[in-house]
Design a protein around this motif. Structure first.
Motif, mmCIF file in Angstrom:
data_model
loop_
_atom_site.group_PDB
_atom_site.id
_atom_site.type_symbol
_atom_site.label_atom_id
_atom_site.label_comp_id
_atom_site.label_asym_id
_atom_site.label_seq_id
_atom_site.Cartn_x
_atom_site.Cartn_y
_atom_site.Cartn_z
ATOM 1 N N LYS A 540 -1.413 4.988 -9.035
ATOM 2 C CA LYS A 540 -0.970 5.094 -7.458
ATOM 3 C C LYS A 540 -0.365 5.363 -6.507
ATOM 4 C CE LYS A 540 2.365 1.633 -5.481
ATOM 5 N NZ LYS A 540 3.847 0.892 -5.755
ATOM 6 N N ILE A 541 -1.186 6.319 -5.501
ATOM 7 C CA ILE A 541 -0.230 7.540 -4.424
ATOM 8 C C ILE A 541 0.636 6.293 -3.263
ATOM 9 C CG2 ILE A 541 -0.978 9.235 -3.362
ATOM 10 C CD1 ILE A 541 -3.862 9.045 -4.831
ATOM 11 N N VAL A 542 1.645 7.536 -3.206
ATOM 12 C CA VAL A 542 2.236 6.929 -2.174
ATOM 13 C C VAL A 542 2.474 8.298 -1.331
ATOM 14 C CG1 VAL A 542 4.891 6.404 -1.933
ATOM 15 C CG2 VAL A 542 3.922 6.066 -3.604
ATOM 16 N N SER A 543 2.814 7.795 0.251
ATOM 17 C CA SER A 543 2.252 8.384 0.964
ATOM 18 C C SER A 543 3.751 8.936 0.957
ATOM 19 C CB SER A 543 2.191 7.363 2.663
ATOM 20 O OG SER A 543 2.109 8.275 3.905
ATOM 21 N N GLY A 544 3.627 9.957 1.661
ATOM 22 C CA GLY A 544 5.287 10.710 2.042
ATOM 23 C C GLY A 544 5.207 10.474 3.422
ATOM 24 N N ASP A 545 4.332 9.913 4.255
ATOM 25 C CA ASP A 545 4.449 10.290 6.392
ATOM 26 C C ASP A 545 5.102 9.028 5.878
ATOM 27 O OD1 ASP A 545 4.580 9.494 8.527
ATOM 28 O OD2 ASP A 545 1.899 10.707 8.553
ATOM 29 N N PRO A 546 6.142 8.312 7.054
ATOM 30 C CA PRO A 546 6.555 6.800 6.968
ATOM 31 C C PRO A 546 5.902 6.157 7.608
ATOM 32 C CG PRO A 546 7.869 8.443 7.960
ATOM 33 C CD PRO A 546 7.715 9.451 7.625
ATOM 34 N N LEU A 547 4.451 6.723 8.601
ATOM 35 C CA LEU A 547 3.561 5.268 9.234
ATOM 36 C C LEU A 547 2.611 5.638 7.826
ATOM 37 C CD1 LEU A 547 3.272 7.643 12.796
ATOM 38 C CD2 LEU A 547 4.523 5.680 12.079
ATOM 39 N N GLY A 548 2.869 6.178 6.717
ATOM 40 C CA GLY A 548 1.224 5.612 5.800
ATOM 41 C C GLY A 548 -0.096 6.469 6.254
ATOM 42 N N PHE A 549 -0.684 6.179 5.282
ATOM 43 C CA PHE A 549 -2.052 6.753 5.127
ATOM 44 C C PHE A 549 -2.610 6.134 6.766
ATOM 45 C CE2 PHE A 549 -0.869 6.951 0.784
ATOM 46 C CZ PHE A 549 -1.326 8.278 0.263
ATOM 47 N N ARG A 556 -9.510 11.193 -3.837
ATOM 48 C CA ARG A 556 -10.222 12.031 -4.441
ATOM 49 C C ARG A 556 -10.072 11.173 -6.193
ATOM 50 N NH1 ARG A 556 -12.647 16.644 -4.786
ATOM 51 N NH2 ARG A 556 -12.448 18.319 -7.421
ATOM 52 N N LEU A 557 -10.390 11.294 -6.998
ATOM 53 C CA LEU A 557 -10.587 10.745 -8.562
ATOM 54 C C LEU A 557 -11.223 12.124 -8.887
ATOM 55 C CD1 LEU A 557 -9.365 8.640 -9.625
ATOM 56 C CD2 LEU A 557 -11.286 7.061 -9.400
ATOM 57 N N GLU A 558 -10.489 12.369 -10.076
ATOM 58 C CA GLU A 558 -11.034 13.388 -11.544
ATOM 59 C C GLU A 558 -11.179 12.413 -12.430
ATOM 60 O OE1 GLU A 558 -9.494 17.256 -11.144
ATOM 61 O OE2 GLU A 558 -10.333 17.543 -9.120
ATOM 62 N N LEU A 559 -11.997 12.637 -13.584
ATOM 63 C CA LEU A 559 -11.669 11.607 -14.420
ATOM 64 C C LEU A 559 -12.150 12.626 -15.791
ATOM 65 C CD1 LEU A 559 -12.713 8.997 -12.603
ATOM 66 C CD2 LEU A 559 -11.242 8.264 -14.762
ATOM 67 N N GLU A 560 -11.963 12.472 -16.761
ATOM 68 C CA GLU A 560 -12.841 13.042 -18.119
ATOM 69 C C GLU A 560 -12.217 12.421 -19.095
ATOM 70 O OE1 GLU A 560 -11.729 16.672 -19.356
ATOM 71 O OE2 GLU A 560 -10.248 16.742 -17.834
ATOM 72 N N VAL A 561 -13.464 12.456 -20.185
ATOM 73 C CA VAL A 561 -12.979 12.041 -21.780
ATOM 74 C C VAL A 561 -13.309 12.806 -22.589
ATOM 75 C CG1 VAL A 561 -14.340 10.174 -23.152
ATOM 76 C CG2 VAL A 561 -14.083 9.425 -20.885
ATOM 77 N N ASN A 562 -12.539 12.474 -23.327
ATOM 78 C CA ASN A 562 -12.002 14.151 -24.326
ATOM 79 C C ASN A 562 -12.586 13.204 -26.124
ATOM 80 O OD1 ASN A 562 -10.537 12.872 -26.134
ATOM 81 N ND2 ASN A 562 -8.999 13.698 -25.287
ATOM 82 N N SER A 563 -12.453 14.272 -26.344
ATOM 83 C CA SER A 563 -13.389 13.963 -28.527
ATOM 84 C C SER A 563 -12.679 12.752 -28.797
ATOM 85 C CB SER A 563 -13.420 15.286 -28.781
ATOM 86 O OG SER A 563 -12.506 15.999 -29.432
ATOM 87 N N ASP A 564 -11.946 12.220 -28.380
ATOM 88 C CA ASP A 564 -11.304 11.919 -29.505
ATOM 89 C C ASP A 564 -11.373 10.652 -28.271
ATOM 90 O OD1 ASP A 564 -9.799 12.482 -30.962
ATOM 91 O OD2 ASP A 564 -8.264 13.237 -30.260
ATOM 92 N N ALA A 569 -7.714 10.687 -16.400
ATOM 93 C CA ALA A 569 -7.402 10.807 -14.841
ATOM 94 C C ALA A 569 -6.602 11.034 -14.356
ATOM 95 C CB ALA A 569 -7.270 9.395 -14.387
ATOM 96 N N ARG A 570 -6.672 11.862 -12.377
ATOM 97 C CA ARG A 570 -5.630 12.078 -11.736
ATOM 98 C C ARG A 570 -5.921 11.646 -10.257
ATOM 99 N NH1 ARG A 570 -7.571 16.031 -15.393
ATOM 100 N NH2 ARG A 570 -9.038 17.258 -14.066
ATOM 101 N N ALA A 571 -5.417 11.821 -9.331
ATOM 102 C CA ALA A 571 -6.335 11.504 -7.987
ATOM 103 C C ALA A 571 -4.908 12.014 -6.671
ATOM 104 C CB ALA A 571 -5.843 9.911 -7.964
ATOM 105 N N SER A 572 -5.950 12.445 -5.774
ATOM 106 C CA SER A 572 -5.241 13.153 -4.770
ATOM 107 C C SER A 572 -5.671 11.771 -3.197
ATOM 108 C CB SER A 572 -5.272 14.383 -4.169
ATOM 109 O OG SER A 572 -6.578 14.726 -4.466
ATOM 110 N N ALA A 573 -4.238 12.088 -2.378
ATOM 111 C CA ALA A 573 -5.068 11.998 -1.466
ATOM 112 C C ALA A 573 -4.168 12.306 0.408
ATOM 113 C CB ALA A 573 -5.163 10.367 -0.808
ATOM 114 N N ALA A 574 -4.305 13.269 0.899
ATOM 115 C CA ALA A 574 -3.792 13.492 2.219
ATOM 116 C C ALA A 574 -2.326 14.072 1.513
ATOM 117 C CB ALA A 574 -3.124 12.450 2.867
ATOM 118 N N GLY A 575 -2.578 15.471 0.824
ATOM 119 C CA GLY A 575 -2.014 16.335 0.391
ATOM 120 C C GLY A 575 -0.991 15.530 -0.548
ATOM 121 N N GLN A 576 -0.886 14.552 -1.206
ATOM 122 C CA GLN A 576 -0.104 13.618 -2.039
ATOM 123 C C GLN A 576 -0.709 13.575 -3.475
ATOM 124 O OE1 GLN A 576 2.940 12.011 -1.439
ATOM 125 N NE2 GLN A 576 2.801 13.712 0.867
#
Length: 809
Positions: A540-549, A556-564, A569-576
C-alpha cells in the motif's frame, strides 16, 4: 551410445581427486542429510571415498527411549514427541503413546504439516507450557524440541564414530512447501545449532531422484540416457502427510548431462494419514456407533475429533497395513489380485475401549473387508474432474492423488504419455492400490520403486549436502511451484513471475501499472501466490498530497525471490515509497473470506485460552461461535456455544443453541434445547421455534404451541404463517388471512430494506402460498449472499497502461 545416469555424470566435479584441490576441502567435514517426515525422520551421512568406492551414503542409527525406560536404536525415528511420567520421550517411545495420550496436551505428531500457520498457541492446554523446561504450545515449538533431541543423537553418533565435528547439513522438505512453512522450519533447525545455508533445503522429490540415481548406478542398474533424447521423470512422493509431484528433465547439452525441474505440484495436505482418517470416519466409527447404540449426533464434533477418532486411528492404520501387505504379496506386474476387492474380512483380533461423555464405549472387533478398503482407495485414486470427496465429521475433504499429478503435468505442459519414468517415494507409495492405479494411468511409463521407500529421501539430502556444502553447487536447481500474481483493475490478475522459474531469480521490475482515477488517496497492490485466494502481501502506497494521486500516475513494482523461496517486494509512485505489510500468515492455503474470519477468531481464542491457564475464555468462545455462525458453519457454532454454556453456565441461551443446531440439521438436539428454553421462558419466538421442531413429530402439540405463541405475540409472522398454513389445510378460512398478515409484515420490511437475511426464504414461501410466484422468485434472487471482510480496497487498485513496458533487469 546411451549414457549411464549417475550423480557423477550429473556433476562431473564430484571426484575423490578433488578433495585435495585448494577450492574444495571435504576431509574435515561431515555431510548430513535429514529427511524430516510427517510420520518418520531419517538422518544419513554422505562420504566421498577413493577408488571404486566413490560416493556412498549410510543412514545413522538413532537411540530412542521406550516407555519402560529401555533404549532401542533404529535408522528411522518416528516424528513424535510425548510428555509422560514427567519425562520427555521422542521417537519410538513417544510413538507408542501416540493414540494413548491427548494430542496437543501431552503428545505431539504431524506438526510438520502445521508449520507456517499462525494460530497463536494452538496447543493452549499443553502440559509443557511456558513455565516448563520444554515448551510446546505451537507446531514450531514441537519441531524445535524434536530437533533438539535429533541434534543430540547426531552429535552422539559423530563422537562415537570419531567423525569430523564440523557438520554440514541439508534438509529435505516438500517441494511445494512455501515461504512461511520454510521459514518456521529453518528457525526450528537453527535454534538447535543445525545451520542450513541458503540452498541447503532440498525438495523431497529432487532428493529422491538423486538417491535413486546413486543407488541404481552403484548396483549396476543405472538409468540410460539415449543420444538425442531427453528423459522425463515424474517423481511421485506420497508420504504420511503430503503428496508431492515433481517432473524432471534429464538431457545432454554442451556441458554434458543435466537435470532440471520442469514443474512442482500445488501444495496439498494429502497422505497416508488421510487414508487412516477416512477409514475411521467411513467404517470404524459407524461400527462403534452400532455396537453402542449411538449416533454421531450424540457427540460434539470436538469430542469426536479429539477423543474418538484418535483412539481408532491406530486400528485403521494396522488394518490398512495388513490388507496392503497381503495384496502386495499376491500382486504381479502391479496388477491387483482378486483378493483386493473380495468380501473377505480382516480383523485385528482385539477390542478398543474409549472413555467418552456418554460413558465407556467398546468396539469389540475393529474390522474391514478388502472390498471396503478398495472402495476407500477409490476415493484417493479418483481420476477426472471431480477429484475430492467430502465426508464425515466436520466435512473433511479427501483429495485424490491425481490432484498433484495433474497439477505437475499441466504446469510442465507435458502429456502423460511423454513421461518416461515414474519414481515412487514415501511410505504411502508402498500401497499396492496406489501402485496399480498409477500403472494404469501411465501405461507408457516404467515404474521405478526403490527397495526402501522411507530412507531413500534422506540419502538424497545427504548427497545434496555434500555437493552443495562441499562444492557450492546444485545438481538440480530449485524452481517456484506457483505463479506470483498482482490483482489489478484489469480483467484478469497480472502474472509477474511464472511457475517453474528457477530461483534465486533476477530482479523483476513492473513499470506498466498506473492509477485509474484522479484523487486516489492510496494505491494498493495485492500480491498473490497461485490464485487470488492466496494473498501474500497488500503493498500500500499512501499519497503525500491531500488531493491524492493523479490519474495515470506511474507505479513501479519490484520483486525478487531468494534461494529460500521467500518473496521480497517494494513499490513506489510519485516519489512515495511503499509500506509493505504481510497480510496473510496462511500463505500455503487457498482461503476464502469465510475461512479468514474463522482463522482469525480461532487464533484469538487460542491466545486467550493460553493466557487463561489453558481454559478457553468466555470472550474468546463468544467471538469464535459468532465467527462460525457468520460463515454459516452452524454445527461448529452450536458446539462452541454449547461449550461456552458448560464452562460459563450463567450465560446459557438454550433458544440460541436450538437455532444453531436446527440450522446445522441436528433436529433432535434443536428440539431438546428449544424445550428447555420454552420451560425457562414463555416467549413468542421461543414458542415458535419449539413448535416448529414438533411439526413432523407431534401435530397436536405443534398446533397447541403455535397458538400459544400467537397469544404471546399476535404479530409474530413465523407463527402466523405456520398456523395459517395448518388452518388452510384444515379448511379454516382464517388460515389465508393469517398467511396474508405474515406476508404483509415481511413485505413491509422488504420494501424498507429491513428484512433480515434469514427471512427472505419465509417471505418467498408466503408469496408462493398466496400465488404470487413471480414475486416469490424476485425475493429469492434478491436474497443477500455472504460478504467477507475485504483485505484490500478495490477502488485503490492499479491498471495496466496501454503500452506494455514489462521488463526484467
Amino acid at each position: 551410445m546411451p549414457t549411464n545416469i549417475s550423480v557423477q555424470s550429473l556433476f562431473p566435479a564430484l571426484k575423490y581427486d578433488n578433495l585435495s584441490t585448494p577450492s574444495v576441502n571435504l576431509s574435515n567435514k561431515t555431510f548430513i542429510g535429514i529427511d524430516f517426515g510427517t510420520s518418520t525422520t531419517v538422518v544419513t551421512i554422505a562420504t566421498l571415498g577413493s577408488g571404486e568406492k566413490g560416493l556412498s551414503t549410510e543412514a545413522i542409527w538413532l537411540n530412542q527411549k521406550l516407555v519402560d525406560g529401555t533404549v532401542m536404536s533404529s535408522e528411522k525415528i518416528p516424528t513424535v514427541v510425548a510428555w509422560y511420567n514427567e519425562q520427555l520421550l521422542v521417537g519410538e517411545g513417544a510413538s507408542d503413546l501416540k493414540y494413548v495420550l491427548k494430542k496437543g496436551v501431552n503428545v505431539w505428531y504431524s506438526f510438520k504439516m502445521e508449520l507456517g500457520e499462525d494460530l497463536g498457541p494452538k496447543y493452549f492446554n499443553s502440559e509443557l507450557n511456558k513455565s516448563s523446561k520444554y515448551t510446546i504450545q505451537t507446531p514450531k515449538d514441537a519441531a524445535k524440541v524434536f530437533f533438539t533431541y535429533l541434534k543430540a543423537q547426531i552429535d552422539r553418533y559423530i563422537a562415537s564414530k570419531n567423525l569430523p565435528t564440523h557438520i554440514q547439513y541439508a534438509v529435505s522438505i516438500p517441494a511445494s512447501f512455501e515461504a512461511n512453512q520454510r521459514k518456521e522450519l529453518v528457525q526450528a533447525l537453527e535454534q538447535n545449532g543445525i545451520s542450513v545455508n541458503k540452498q541447503a533445503l532440498i525438495d523431497e522429490p529432487n532428493a529422491a531422484f538423486l538417491s535413486y540415481v546413486q543407488q541404481s548406478s552403484a548396483t549396476g542398474q543405472a538409468l540410460k540416457l539415449p543420444d538425442n533424447y531427453n528423459l522425463n521423470v515424474l517423481v511421485f512422493d506420497f508420504g504420511a502427510g503430503t503428496c508431492d509431484v515433481s517432473i524432471l528433465e534429464i538431457g545432454k547439452d554442451h556441458q554434458g548431462i543435466y537435470s532440471k525441474n520442469l514443474s512442482i505440484s500445488k501444495f496439498e495436505k494429502l497422505g497416508g494419514d488421510d487414508i487412516d482418517r477416512y477409514l475411521v470416519l467411513e467404517y470404524l466409527l459407524p461400527q462403534l456407533w452400532i455396537e453402542n447404540g449411538l449416533t454421531k449426533k450424540d457427540f460434539r464434533t470436538p469430542e469426536i475429533n479429539k477423543s474418538l477418532v484418535p483412539k481408532l486411528l491406530k486400528a485403521a492404520e494396522q488394518l490398512k497395513i495388513m490388507i496392503c501387505n497381503t495384496v502386495g504379496l499376491q500382486m504381479s506386474e502391479r496388477i491387483l489380485p482378486a483378493t483386493a476387492v473380495s468380501t473377505t474380512t480382516v480383523s485385528l483380533g482385539y477390542s478398543i475401549e474409549i472413555d467418552t461423555s456418554k460413558g465407556l464405549l467398546t468396539l469389540t472387533e475393529p474390522k474391514l473387508t478388502y472390498k471396503q478398503f478398495a472402495d476407500a482407495m477409490a476415493v484417493f485414486t479418483k481420476v477426472g474432474n471431480q477429484r475430492s470427496t467430502t465426508k464425515g465429521i466436520g466435512q473433511d475433504e479427501f483429495i485424490s492423488v491425481y490432484n498433484p499429478i495433474y497439477s505437475a503435468l499441466n504446469k510442465a505442459n507435458l502429456p502423460k504419455n511423454d513421461v518416461d519414468y515414474v519414481l515412487f517415494i514415501g511410505g504411502s507409495s508402498k500401497n499396492p492400490y496406489i501402485q496399480a492405479s498409477l500403472k494404469d494411468y501411465f501405461p507408457e511409463s516404467e515404474l521405478l520403486i526403490p527397495n526402501d521407500l522411507q530412507t531413500h529421501v534422506s540419502a538424497g539430502a545427504a548427497i545434496h549436502s555434500l555437493v552443495y556444502n562441499g562444492f557450492n553447487k546444485n545438481i538440480i536447481q530449485p524452481i517456484t511451484s506457483e505463479p506470483i500474481l498482482v490483482i489489478t483493475k484489469d480483467e484478469t490478475p497480472k502474472v509477474i513471475l511464472r511457475a517453474g522459474t528457477t530461483i534465486p531469480c533476477d530482479l523483476i521490475v513492473i513499470d506498466d501499472l498506473v492509477t485509474h482515477t484522479d484523487g486516489q488517496q492510496a494505491i494498493e497492490l495485492p500480491v498473490c501466490l497461485g490464485n487470488t485466494s492466496k494473498l501474500l502481501y497488500n503493498i500500500k502506497i499512501v499519497s503525500g498530497d491531500p488531493l491524492g494521486f493523479k490519474k495515470n500516475t506511474a507505479v513501479r513494482l519490484e520483486l525478487e525471490v531468494n534461494s529460500d523461496k521467500v518473496l521480497h517486494a517494494r513499490a513506489s509512485a510519485a516519489g512515495q515509497m511503499v509500506i509493505v505489510e504481510p497480510i496473510n500468515p496462511f500463505a500455503n492455503k487457498d482461503l476464502t473470506a469465510e475461512e479468514r474470519i474463522v482463522l482469525k477468531a480461532e487464533r484469538q481464542a487460542n491466545v486467550e485460552a493460553e493466557m487463561n491457564g489453558g481454559k478457553p475464555t468466555k470472550d474468546g468462545l463468544k467471538v469464535l461461535f459468532k465467527a462460525y455462525e457468520r460463515v454459516e458453519n452452524y454445527l461448529r457454532a452450536a458446539e462452541t456455544l454449547e461449550l461456552l454454556n458448560q464452562l460459563y453456565p450463567q450465560n446459557s441461551n438454550f433458544n440460541y443453541l436450538g437455532v444453531l443446531y436446527s440450522s446445522a440439521g441436528y433436529d433432535d438436539k434443536a428440539l431438546e434445547y428449544y424445550e428447555q428454553a420454552f420451560e425457562k421462558d414463555k416467549d413468542a419466538t421461543v414458542a415458535f421455534n419449539y413448535a416448529y421442531k414438533l411439526k413432523h413429530k407431534d401435530q397436536l402439540k405443534f398446533k397447541e404451541i403455535l397458538e400459544e405463541s400467537i397469544e404471546l405475540d399476535p404479530e409474530k409472522p413465523h407463527s402466523l404463517y405456520e398456523l395459517g398454513s395448518l388452518y388452510k389445510t384444515e379448511g379454516n378460512p382464517e388460515g389465508v388471512k393469517m398467511i396474508q398478515k405474515a406476508f404483509d409484515i415481511w413485505k413491509k420490511e422488504y420494501d424498507t430494506n429491513q428484512l433480515s437475511r434469514n427471512n427472505y426464504g419465509w417471505l418467498s414461501s408466503a408469496a408462493e402460498k398466496l400465488n404470487m410466484k413471480d414475486f416469490a422468485q424476485q425475493v429469492r434472487e434478491a436474497a443477500p449472499r455472504f460478504k467477507g471482510d475485504s483485505l484490500y480496497n478495490s477502488e485503490n487498485l492499479t491498471q495496466t497502461a496501454v503500452e506494455n513496458k514489462l521488463k526484467k533487469v
